[in-house]
Design a protein around this motif. Structure first.
Motif, PDB file in Angstrom:
ATOM      1  N   TYR A   8       0.827  -1.209   0.000  1.00 18.96           N
ATOM      2  CA  TYR A   8       0.000   0.000   0.000  1.00 18.96           C
ATOM      3  C   TYR A   8       0.859   1.255   0.000  1.00 18.96           C
ATOM      4  CZ  TYR A   8       1.101   1.123   4.856  1.00 18.96           C
ATOM      5  OH  TYR A   8       1.770   1.484   6.004  1.00 18.96           O
ATOM      6  N   SER A  10      -0.012   5.549   1.089  1.00 16.47           N
ATOM      7  CA  SER A  10      -1.040   6.436   1.634  1.00 16.47           C
ATOM      8  C   SER A  10      -0.417   7.782   1.968  1.00 16.47           C
ATOM      9  CB  SER A  10      -1.637   5.798   2.903  1.00 16.47           C
ATOM     10  OG  SER A  10      -2.715   6.568   3.388  1.00 16.47           O
ATOM     11  N   THR A  15      -5.899   5.165   2.962  1.00 14.68           N
ATOM     12  CA  THR A  15      -5.534   3.856   2.405  1.00 14.68           C
ATOM     13  C   THR A  15      -4.823   3.007   3.459  1.00 14.68           C
ATOM     14  OG1 THR A  15      -5.139   5.047   0.340  1.00 14.68           O
ATOM     15  CG2 THR A  15      -4.499   2.748   0.392  1.00 14.68           C
ATOM     16  N   ARG A  16      -4.015   3.662   4.284  1.00 18.83           N
ATOM     17  CA  ARG A  16      -3.313   2.916   5.337  1.00 18.83           C
ATOM     18  C   ARG A  16      -4.313   2.235   6.275  1.00 18.83           C
ATOM     19  NH1 ARG A  16      -2.617   4.429  10.098  1.00 18.83           N
ATOM     20  NH2 ARG A  16      -2.732   6.659   9.657  1.00 18.83           N
ATOM     21  N   ALA A  56      -3.320  -1.771  -2.318  1.00 18.81           N
ATOM     22  CA  ALA A  56      -4.147  -0.681  -1.786  1.00 18.81           C
ATOM     23  C   ALA A  56      -3.521   0.658  -2.139  1.00 18.81           C
ATOM     24  CB  ALA A  56      -4.285  -0.829  -0.270  1.00 18.81           C
ATOM     25  N   THR A  57      -4.305   1.518  -2.764  1.00 12.90           N
ATOM     26  CA  THR A  57      -3.759   2.800  -3.220  1.00 12.90           C
ATOM     27  C   THR A  57      -4.788   3.922  -3.107  1.00 12.90           C
ATOM     28  OG1 THR A  57      -2.708   3.934  -5.107  1.00 12.90           O
ATOM     29  CG2 THR A  57      -4.489   2.419  -5.627  1.00 12.90           C
ATOM     30  N   PRO A  58      -4.327   5.142  -2.900  1.00 17.23           N
ATOM     31  CA  PRO A  58      -5.213   6.291  -3.130  1.00 17.23           C
ATOM     32  C   PRO A  58      -5.381   6.486  -4.640  1.00 17.23           C
ATOM     33  CG  PRO A  58      -3.235   6.914  -1.874  1.00 17.23           C
ATOM     34  CD  PRO A  58      -2.996   5.550  -2.432  1.00 17.23           C
ATOM     35  N   VAL A  92      -9.082   0.819  -2.884  1.00 13.01           N
ATOM     36  CA  VAL A  92      -8.783   2.177  -3.338  1.00 13.01           C
ATOM     37  C   VAL A  92      -9.436   3.166  -2.385  1.00 13.01           C
ATOM     38  CG1 VAL A  92      -9.059   3.887  -5.178  1.00 13.01           C
ATOM     39  CG2 VAL A  92      -8.652   1.489  -5.769  1.00 13.01           C
ATOM     40  N   CYS A  93      -8.650   4.156  -1.960  1.00 12.89           N
ATOM     41  CA  CYS A  93      -9.202   5.272  -1.202  1.00 12.89           C
ATOM     42  C   CYS A  93      -9.194   6.478  -2.134  1.00 12.89           C
ATOM     43  CB  CYS A  93      -8.346   5.538   0.031  1.00 12.89           C
ATOM     44  SG  CYS A  93      -9.062   6.761   1.143  1.00 12.89           S
ATOM     45  N   CYS A 147     -13.187  -3.968   4.470  1.00  8.81           N
ATOM     46  CA  CYS A 147     -11.787  -4.283   4.159  1.00  8.81           C
ATOM     47  C   CYS A 147     -11.329  -5.493   4.984  1.00  8.81           C
ATOM     48  CB  CYS A 147     -10.890  -3.085   4.443  1.00  8.81           C
ATOM     49  SG  CYS A 147     -11.273  -1.643   3.433  1.00  8.81           S
TER      50      CYS A 147
END
Ligand SMILES: Cc1cc2nc3c(=O)[nH]c(=O)nc-3n(C[C@H](O)[C@H](O)[C@H](O)COP(=O)(O)O)c2cc1C
Length: 163
Positions: A8, A10, A15-16, A56-58, A92-93, A147
């Motif tokens: 990830y 963030s 996202t974190r 996991a990513t913004p 995804v955030c 999540c």
């Protein structure tokens, strides 16, 4: 023992929190080792050593975050053809969209011949103004629970040999 790798990036914490929730879910499965790595730290050897993945990513500028892209740029070819069939999922955030970041990762995962186990989870923080964009994010308990469930499902599938 099977290994679930979460990679990830963030900037403002959203996202974190999502990745940490997914890791918690995975850790509930005692037969699976869960590794939570920042994208900047993750290496091809980490990818090869895992049996399943959560990315996991913004979403930034209608794309995955640059440092998440850097992770894929550094690892894509060194592990190509060696991950075929392994399961994965995406978090995804985003401020208000998130679709394109998810689509980009899906295309990379298709190149790696990974197998998706669920639709991407996209959480929108509704940050629009410059102040809101850079403010620390707090993800709701409901979204964190989604999540966590995803992490648990992936880990359980790995432990049971379903994937
Ligand atoms: C430079 C920049 C560009 C962004 N572009 C988008 C975008 O294209 N689409 C979107 O939905 N959100 C966008 N956002 C909002 C972030 O996705 C949002 O703030 C999210 O909470 C960031 O995740 P993080 O808290 O893990 O850093 C952008 C944020 C930044 C800083």
């Amino acid at each position: 023992m099977k290994t679930l790798l979460l990679v990830y990036h963030s900037l403002t914490g959203g996202t974190r929190q999502m990745a940490e929730a997914a890791a918690r879910g995975g850790q509930a499965q005692s037969d699976v080792q869960v590794r939570l790595l920042l994208a900047v730290k993750a290496q091809p050897a980490d990818v090869l050593a895992a049996d399943g993945y959560i990315f996991a990513t913004p979403e930034c500028l209608a794309a995955m975050a640059g440092l998440m892209k850097d992770f894929f740029d550094r690892t894509y070819y060194p592990v190509l053809e060696r991950l075929n069939g392994r399961p994965y999922a995406i978090l995804v955030c985003a401020g208000s969209d998130g679709q394109n970041a998810a689509r980009q990762i899906e295309r990379i995962a298709t190149g790696w011949r990974l197998r998706t186990i669920a639709e991407p989870i996209i959480v929108c923080t509704h940050a629009q103004t410059p102040e809101a964009i850079f403010a620390p994010k707090v993800i709701s308990p409901d979204d964190l629970a989604r999540c966590e469930e995803l992490g648990a499902a992936l880990a359980t599938g790995l432990a049971m040999g379903i994937f």
